[in-house]
Motif scaffolding. Sequence first.
Motif, PDB file in Angstrom:
ATOM      1  N   ASP A  86     -12.286 -20.768  16.243  1.00 23.57           N
ATOM      2  CA  ASP A  86     -11.632 -21.348  15.074  1.00 23.57           C
ATOM      3  C   ASP A  86     -10.338 -20.639  14.715  1.00 23.57           C
ATOM      4  OD1 ASP A  86     -13.657 -23.173  14.851  1.00 23.57           O
ATOM      5  OD2 ASP A  86     -14.827 -21.984  13.429  1.00 23.57           O
ATOM      6  N   ALA A  87     -10.179 -19.392  15.175  1.00 29.60           N
ATOM      7  CA  ALA A  87      -9.006 -18.613  14.778  1.00 29.60           C
ATOM      8  C   ALA A  87      -7.875 -18.682  15.791  1.00 29.60           C
ATOM      9  CB  ALA A  87      -9.406 -17.153  14.561  1.00 29.60           C
ATOM     10  N   SER A  88      -8.084 -19.337  16.923  1.00 29.67           N
ATOM     11  CA  SER A  88      -7.051 -19.323  17.952  1.00 29.67           C
ATOM     12  C   SER A  88      -6.851 -20.705  18.548  1.00 29.67           C
ATOM     13  CB  SER A  88      -7.429 -18.334  19.073  1.00 29.67           C
ATOM     14  OG  SER A  88      -8.600 -18.758  19.726  1.00 29.67           O
ATOM     15  N   ARG A  89      -5.633 -20.962  18.948  1.00 31.35           N
ATOM     16  CA  ARG A  89      -5.311 -22.198  19.645  1.00 31.35           C
ATOM     17  C   ARG A  89      -5.796 -22.085  21.087  1.00 31.35           C
ATOM     18  NH1 ARG A  89      -3.539 -26.654  17.446  1.00 31.35           N
ATOM     19  NH2 ARG A  89      -1.781 -25.666  16.398  1.00 31.35           N
ATOM     20  N   PRO A  90      -6.412 -23.118  21.648  1.00 31.42           N
ATOM     21  CA  PRO A  90      -6.851 -23.043  23.048  1.00 31.42           C
ATOM     22  C   PRO A  90      -5.687 -22.731  23.990  1.00 31.42           C
ATOM     23  CG  PRO A  90      -7.819 -24.949  21.959  1.00 31.42           C
ATOM     24  CD  PRO A  90      -6.809 -24.372  21.007  1.00 31.42           C
ATOM     25  N   ALA A 100     -15.189 -33.845   9.654  1.00 34.78           N
ATOM     26  CA  ALA A 100     -16.279 -33.188   8.923  1.00 34.78           C
ATOM     27  C   ALA A 100     -17.521 -33.079   9.801  1.00 34.78           C
ATOM     28  CB  ALA A 100     -16.589 -33.952   7.646  1.00 34.78           C
ATOM     29  N   TRP A 101     -17.793 -34.142  10.568  1.00 32.57           N
ATOM     30  CA  TRP A 101     -18.920 -34.116  11.510  1.00 32.57           C
ATOM     31  C   TRP A 101     -18.687 -33.074  12.596  1.00 32.57           C
ATOM     32  CZ3 TRP A 101     -18.703 -35.223  16.766  1.00 32.57           C
ATOM     33  CH2 TRP A 101     -19.925 -35.362  17.428  1.00 32.57           C
ATOM     34  N   TYR A 102     -17.468 -33.017  13.117  1.00 29.74           N
ATOM     35  CA  TYR A 102     -17.132 -32.085  14.201  1.00 29.74           C
ATOM     36  C   TYR A 102     -17.275 -30.638  13.741  1.00 29.74           C
ATOM     37  CZ  TYR A 102     -14.182 -29.842  17.790  1.00 29.74           C
ATOM     38  OH  TYR A 102     -13.688 -29.040  18.786  1.00 29.74           O
ATOM     39  N   SER A 131      -5.535 -31.154  17.428  1.00 30.57           N
ATOM     40  CA  SER A 131      -6.326 -30.521  18.480  1.00 30.57           C
ATOM     41  C   SER A 131      -7.816 -30.759  18.240  1.00 30.57           C
ATOM     42  CB  SER A 131      -6.034 -29.017  18.527  1.00 30.57           C
ATOM     43  OG  SER A 131      -6.830 -28.371  19.502  1.00 30.57           O
ATOM     44  N   ASP A 132      -8.263 -30.476  17.027  1.00 29.31           N
ATOM     45  CA  ASP A 132      -9.669 -30.693  16.699  1.00 29.31           C
ATOM     46  C   ASP A 132     -10.029 -32.168  16.755  1.00 29.31           C
ATOM     47  OD1 ASP A 132     -10.230 -28.014  16.336  1.00 29.31           O
ATOM     48  OD2 ASP A 132      -9.966 -28.064  14.162  1.00 29.31           O
TER      49      ASP A 132
END
Length: 351
Positions: free
Chosen positions: A28-32, A13-15, A181-182
């Motif tokens: 936010d819409a794509s994987r690195p 939530a902080w991130y 990932s996040d």
Amino acid sequence: MTPSLPDPALLLAWYDRHRRVLPWRGDDASRPDPYRVWLSEVMLQQTTVAAVGPRYTRFLARFPDVQALAAAGWEEVAEEWAGLGYYARARNLHAGAKALAAQGFPRTVEGLRAIPGIGPYTASAVAAIAFGQPVVPADGNVERVVARLMREETPLPAAKPRLTALAQGFMAHAAARARPSDFAQALFDLGATICTPRNPACALCPFRDGCSARAAGVQAELPRKTPKRARPTRHGVHFLLFDDAGAILVRRRPPKGLLGGMLEIPGTPWRATAWAAAEALDHAPLPGLAWLPSPGEARHGFTHFELRMTLLTARLPGPTEAPGFAWMDPQAARAAMPSAMHRLLALEAIG
């Protein structure tokens, strides 16, 4: 009683509110992209985010994907890496690119570990960030966060295996498994911006209520570190030779060993004892020249020793063949040289 890890949902939530914008992160819409993640992780080893940012962008412009990096010659890669230090990283990156260009990126930690030059941490980081594997890569930021959360008193580096295992415990929580990932990147950001080595900003930390070190008032003391041994000193003498057009004489170091494959100003070997002038001149690139000492001394710290270098200069009246060496414009040569050579060139105000 053994402390427990706090709820990863608090950190996520902080991130979501405070994540850093970094050039190697996807939106936010794509994987690195795995190549970009891998490149960033290699560059960030022993180097700060501030220093890596512009160099990462420049490297990516020259080698935009793993195929381009694999197809490049080592001299090109070494030139682009110059100044970033720890040049074994660049050699490993180049070797790994050749394997990855042929087979593609494995998606698992085990598959990534099989690629030449990819170690346990980097494999975990790429697997988690690029492929969403449920692993927690434990870099220095993560080790510090976990050491404080769990009040781990064992000094580093002995504590590393335990801290890595403790960090993996976050994946017992559904919130971390849903966004590995996040979550990995959130831990990096927490350590880099809040749970810093000195003066951690505990009041802003999403884990503050679950931090055992904070509860005991010892957060600034952890993680403990085994005192480092004093580094030995080595000495070298280098020879800066100009031709009549202002070019300087350079050579490439052997491909293996310290600064392998990098350009350098010719010089003596680096050894524990200082060089006498007559002894050093035996290593001059061309005989019979009048070498003059530059003022001052150049110093450079390597991982295992401190290097002290002096510089002698000379000028040639006309063009001269020098087998095994090359003539280069001083600024172009500096751009392709490692930081230790930059310090030498600074003695003559080049750079």
